[in-house]
Design an enzyme around this catalytic site. Structure first.
Site, PDB file in Angstrom:
ATOM      1  N   GLN A 131      23.242 -53.133  99.578  1.00  0.00           N
ATOM      2  CA  GLN A 131      23.695 -52.318  98.648  1.00  0.00           C
ATOM      3  C   GLN A 131      22.940 -52.133  97.348  1.00  0.00           C
ATOM      4  OE1 GLN A 131      26.291 -55.854  99.256  1.00  0.00           O
ATOM      5  NE2 GLN A 131      27.926 -54.562  98.323  1.00  0.00           N
ATOM      6  N   SER A 134      23.939 -52.018  91.711  1.00  0.00           N
ATOM      7  CA  SER A 134      23.812 -52.410  90.197  1.00  0.00           C
ATOM      8  C   SER A 134      22.459 -51.997  89.527  1.00  0.00           C
ATOM      9  CB  SER A 134      23.661 -54.192  90.278  1.00  0.00           C
ATOM     10  OG  SER A 134      24.796 -54.450  90.479  1.00  0.00           O
ATOM     11  N   SER A 166      20.654 -57.833  97.115  1.00  0.00           N
ATOM     12  CA  SER A 166      20.445 -59.051  98.105  1.00  0.00           C
ATOM     13  C   SER A 166      19.730 -58.539  99.646  1.00  0.00           C
ATOM     14  CB  SER A 166      21.835 -59.660  98.346  1.00  0.00           C
ATOM     15  OG  SER A 166      22.234 -59.942  97.264  1.00  0.00           O
ATOM     16  N   GLU A 249      33.385 -56.826  99.568  1.00  0.00           N
ATOM     17  CA  GLU A 249      32.308 -57.730  98.868  1.00  0.00           C
ATOM     18  C   GLU A 249      33.211 -58.701  98.444  1.00  0.00           C
ATOM     19  OE1 GLU A 249      29.224 -56.083  96.881  1.00  0.00           O
ATOM     20  OE2 GLU A 249      28.657 -58.113  96.326  1.00  0.00           O
ATOM     21  N   ASN A 380      33.445 -63.504  87.125  1.00  0.00           N
ATOM     22  CA  ASN A 380      34.803 -63.978  86.986  1.00  0.00           C
ATOM     23  C   ASN A 380      35.676 -63.188  86.043  1.00  0.00           C
ATOM     24  OD1 ASN A 380      34.050 -65.906  88.888  1.00  0.00           O
ATOM     25  ND2 ASN A 380      34.222 -67.713  87.537  1.00  0.00           N
ATOM     26  N   GLU A 381      35.053 -62.931  84.649  1.00  0.00           N
ATOM     27  CA  GLU A 381      35.690 -62.215  83.840  1.00  0.00           C
ATOM     28  C   GLU A 381      36.163 -60.591  84.389  1.00  0.00           C
ATOM     29  OE1 GLU A 381      32.651 -63.583  83.372  1.00  0.00           O
ATOM     30  OE2 GLU A 381      33.354 -65.153  82.251  1.00  0.00           O
TER      31      GLU A 381
HETATM   32  C1  LIG Z   1      23.533 -63.678  93.864  1.00  0.00           C
HETATM   33  C2  LIG Z   1      23.754 -62.028  93.270  1.00  0.00           C
HETATM   34  C3  LIG Z   1      23.712 -61.230  94.567  1.00  0.00           C
HETATM   35  C4  LIG Z   1      23.773 -59.736  94.092  1.00  0.00           C
HETATM   36  N1  LIG Z   1      23.579 -58.682  95.095  1.00  0.00           N
HETATM   37  C5  LIG Z   1      23.922 -57.586  94.547  1.00  0.00           C
HETATM   38  C6  LIG Z   1      23.588 -56.600  95.658  1.00  0.00           C
HETATM   39  O1  LIG Z   1      23.463 -56.885  96.962  1.00  0.00           O
HETATM   40  N2  LIG Z   1      23.614 -55.200  95.047  1.00  0.00           N
HETATM   41  C7  LIG Z   1      23.823 -54.951  94.037  1.00  0.00           C
HETATM   42  O2  LIG Z   1      23.703 -53.658  93.617  1.00  0.00           O
HETATM   43  N3  LIG Z   1      24.069 -55.841  93.133  1.00  0.00           N
HETATM   44  C8  LIG Z   1      24.166 -57.170  93.166  1.00  0.00           C
HETATM   45  N4  LIG Z   1      24.340 -58.122  92.424  1.00  0.00           N
HETATM   46  C9  LIG Z   1      24.682 -57.770  91.096  1.00  0.00           C
HETATM   47  C10 LIG Z   1      25.997 -58.040  90.437  1.00  0.00           C
HETATM   48  O3  LIG Z   1      27.003 -57.306  91.182  1.00  0.00           O
HETATM   49  C11 LIG Z   1      25.818 -58.065  88.967  1.00  0.00           C
HETATM   50  O4  LIG Z   1      24.868 -59.116  88.527  1.00  0.00           O
HETATM   51  C12 LIG Z   1      27.339 -58.248  88.275  1.00  0.00           C
HETATM   52  O5  LIG Z   1      28.108 -57.136  88.646  1.00  0.00           O
HETATM   53  C13 LIG Z   1      27.236 -58.284  87.047  1.00  0.00           C
HETATM   54  O6  LIG Z   1      26.522 -57.486  86.362  1.00  0.00           O
HETATM   55  P1  LIG Z   1      25.544 -57.868  85.197  1.00  0.00           P
HETATM   56  O7  LIG Z   1      24.351 -58.792  85.783  1.00  0.00           O
HETATM   57  O8  LIG Z   1      24.598 -56.321  84.727  1.00  0.00           O
HETATM   58  O9  LIG Z   1      26.197 -58.414  84.002  1.00  0.00           O
HETATM   59  P2  LIG Z   1      26.822 -57.708  82.714  1.00  0.00           P
HETATM   60  O10 LIG Z   1      27.774 -56.717  83.393  1.00  0.00           O
HETATM   61  O11 LIG Z   1      25.700 -57.348  81.723  1.00  0.00           O
HETATM   62  O12 LIG Z   1      27.772 -58.858  82.242  1.00  0.00           O
HETATM   63  C14 LIG Z   1      27.229 -60.000  81.146  1.00  0.00           C
HETATM   64  C15 LIG Z   1      28.415 -60.832  80.778  1.00  0.00           C
HETATM   65  O13 LIG Z   1      29.540 -59.829  80.247  1.00  0.00           O
HETATM   66  C16 LIG Z   1      30.592 -60.068  80.651  1.00  0.00           C
HETATM   67  N5  LIG Z   1      31.297 -58.889  80.462  1.00  0.00           N
HETATM   68  C17 LIG Z   1      30.760 -57.551  80.978  1.00  0.00           C
HETATM   69  N6  LIG Z   1      31.832 -56.614  80.747  1.00  0.00           N
HETATM   70  C18 LIG Z   1      33.003 -57.057  80.385  1.00  0.00           C
HETATM   71  C19 LIG Z   1      34.423 -56.975  80.245  1.00  0.00           C
HETATM   72  N7  LIG Z   1      34.860 -55.641  80.431  1.00  0.00           N
HETATM   73  N8  LIG Z   1      35.176 -57.946  80.139  1.00  0.00           N
HETATM   74  C20 LIG Z   1      34.866 -59.112  79.844  1.00  0.00           C
HETATM   75  N9  LIG Z   1      33.711 -59.394  80.203  1.00  0.00           N
HETATM   76  C21 LIG Z   1      32.640 -58.480  80.291  1.00  0.00           C
HETATM   77  C22 LIG Z   1      30.347 -60.342  82.176  1.00  0.00           C
HETATM   78  O14 LIG Z   1      31.311 -61.099  82.722  1.00  0.00           O
HETATM   79  C23 LIG Z   1      29.339 -61.239  82.106  1.00  0.00           C
HETATM   80  O15 LIG Z   1      29.478 -62.581  81.813  1.00  0.00           O
HETATM   81  C24 LIG Z   1      24.010 -59.512  92.624  1.00  0.00           C
HETATM   82  C25 LIG Z   1      24.309 -60.413  91.773  1.00  0.00           C
HETATM   83  C26 LIG Z   1      24.036 -61.910  92.148  1.00  0.00           C
HETATM   84  C27 LIG Z   1      23.972 -62.980  90.904  1.00  0.00           C
END
Ligand SMILES: Cc1cc2nc3c(=O)[nH]c(=O)nc-3n(C[C@H](O)[C@H](O)[C@H](O)COP(=O)(O)OP(=O)(O)OC[C@H]3O[C@@H](n4cnc5c(N)ncnc54)[C@H](O)[C@@H]3O)c2cc1C
Length: 420
Positions: A131, A134, A166, A249, A380-381
């Site tokens: 996928q 992100s 991933s 997912e 989780n949020e």
């Molecule tokens: C092990 C792993 C595998 C992954 N695999 C894939 C994959 O295969 N393909 C892919 O495309 N992506 C993948 N991801 C990415 C994953 O989907 C994102 O990391 C995730 O959606 C969080 O986005 P971010 O890291 O940009 O954090 P951010 O969106 O920047 O969030 C930062 C913090 O702010 C909080 N936050 C943000 N917005 C809000 C809101 N509206 N309300 C409350 N809190 C909020 C979040 O909860 C978090 O604590 C993977 C991530 C991990 C850790």
């Protein structure tokens, strides 16, 4: 379609014989270190998947035109039950994204031609999918992606970058969420494309993780040429397919298996991995350790029962990303806690260990990876937001960007003073 019971019994006997001749039995070994899959392991898994496909045991309930066998869910269930005692192809994380997520989105949203072209190759282990959704600036705010696909004559030209994908270093294809229209609200201008990972202009760089492994990657797309044949779902309809993807997912695809587990209500053993850890260290009589194991056991049980209830609800018609958020939130809450308690039980031996001590190495790796379930597939949020807004009907979070053209949202964000 339902099948007569004797049909299923005969099918089960044939499957049992085939499995005994062709696959290795599971060993129950708990020492595997979750640090990613090597190219050799993926190559070996492709061979086993090919065997299953050739024998008619991949895509059992899928139509013939997609490479399946056109049999019933009951046949599929019977095979899974028989196969559970054997080693299935170990693709690592890309196995789940290929079969558990991408194939499900393709089946639900791709055109007939697309399904006939790609599904048989997926089932045969010839196409592994990841996928690409992100981005460095769009994770929780998934609809804010800025990777763009621009129409140019008969083609589309893809530019941008994805991250945290991933298993992408093993991939044949990525399912890529792009912006194709900047002049409509952000959720409406999105389109999914299949991107051949070997195409000119695609660069995939593995990222080094805290546990020393490299399970996910960052990608760069520089003028990658795509065609209409690569579109998955409608142009501009990417958000609909994204909801299906998020549901799978978050564990929505396991609804039936979870519900079945709940019906059987198995007498669960007492967190066997942690009991084994405590015994190795000789602390199984320590009251504090016993409390930790009891807590993990209780949480495991609660998670199983929650999975069963949500699974049953989803099977009764509430199969959506909001409902699946309960499963993901439970995994993202109990998983990290379990990993921490594992470290407490293992003690200093899981911080420094003699070479070859796979149990200690595994415990420390599970801990280092522990936070991932609280982030991957939505934090989780975000699961709590989803449950609040989509399931419980609570007031939505204030949003300034859902009804404006995305270009305007970007301009306003650049000009924002930081004051609310
Ligand atoms: C092990 C792993 C595998 C992954 N695999 C894939 C994959 O295969 N393909 C892919 O495309 N992506 C993948 N991801 C990415 C994953 O989907 C994102 O990391 C995730 O959606 C969080 O986005 P971010 O890291 O940009 O954090 P951010 O969106 O920047 O969030 C930062 C913090 O702010 C909080 N936050 C943000 N917005 C809000 C809101 N509206 N309300 C409350 N809190 C909020 C979040 O909860 C978090 O604590 C993977 C991530 C991990 C850790």
């Amino acid at each position: 379609m339902t099948a007569p019971a004797n049909d299923i019994d005969e099918y089960r006997i044939r499957a049992r014989e085939w499995l005994a001749k062709n696959l290795e039995r599971r060993s129950g070994d708990r020492t595997r270190v979750p640090r990613g899959t090597t190219p050799e392991q993926v190559a070996a898994a492709r061979i086993i998947q090919g065997k299953l496909f050739d024998a008619g045991y991949a895509g059992i309930a899928l139509p013939h035109e997609y490479g399946g066998q056109g049999l019933t869910q009951a046949h599929e269930r019977a095979f899974k039950q028989e196969a559970s005692a054997y080693r299935s192809p170990n693709f690592g994380v890309i196995g789940n994204t290929t079969f558990g997520v991408c194939a499900q989105v393709i089946l639900a949203h791709a055109s007939e031609d697309f399904k006939r072209r790609h599904m048989p190759r997926i089932l045969a282990g010839k196409e592994l999918w990841v996928q690409f959704f992100s981005e460095p600036g769009a994770g929780s705010d998934l609809a804010g992606v800025t990777t763009r696909a621009v129409r140019d004559g008969d083609h589309w030209v893809l530019n941008g970058s994805k991250i945290w994908s991933s298993g992408a270093h093993h991939a044949d294809y990525g399912m890529c969420l792009t912006r194709t229209n900047w002049d409509v609200a952000k959720h409406r201008g999105l389109t999914w494309f299949a991107v051949d990972a070997k195409k000119p202009g695609v660069t995939i760089l593995p990222l080094r993780q805290i546990n020393g492994g490299s399970e996910f990657c960052q990608e760069f797309f520089d003028d990658v040429l795509l065609s209409d044949e690569d579109v998955i779902g409608g142009i501009g309809d990417g958000w609909t397919a994204a909801q299906t993807m998020l549901m799978f997912e978050r564990g929505g695809g396991r609804a039936e298996a979870n519900a079945e587990l709940g019906r059987q209500r198995p007498g669960r053993t007492l967190a066997p991995d942690l009991v084994e850890l405590a015994r190795r260290r000789g602390v199984e009589k320590d009251g504090r350790i016993r409390q930790a194991i009891a807590l993990v056991h209780t949480n495991d049980f609660i998670q199983g029962q929650l999975g069963a209830r949500i699974g049953a609800k989803m099977m009764r018609g509430r199969a959506d990303a909001g409902m699946a958020a309960y499963l993901k939130l439970a995994a993202g809450t109990f998983g990290p806690l379990r990993a921490c308690l594992g470290m407490e039980i293992a003690g200093a031996g899981a911080v420094a260990w003699r070479p070859g001590d796979a149990v200690a190495e595994r415990t420390s790796n599970v801990y280092l990876n522990g936070r991932t379930t609280a982030i991957a597939g939505g934090t989780n949020e975000m699961q709590r937001n989803g449950i609040g807004e989509r399931v419980l009907g609570l007031p939505r979070e204030p949003r300034f960007d859902s009804d404006r053209p995305f270009t305007e949202v970007q301009r306003l964000a650049k000009e924002w003073s930081g004051r609310m």
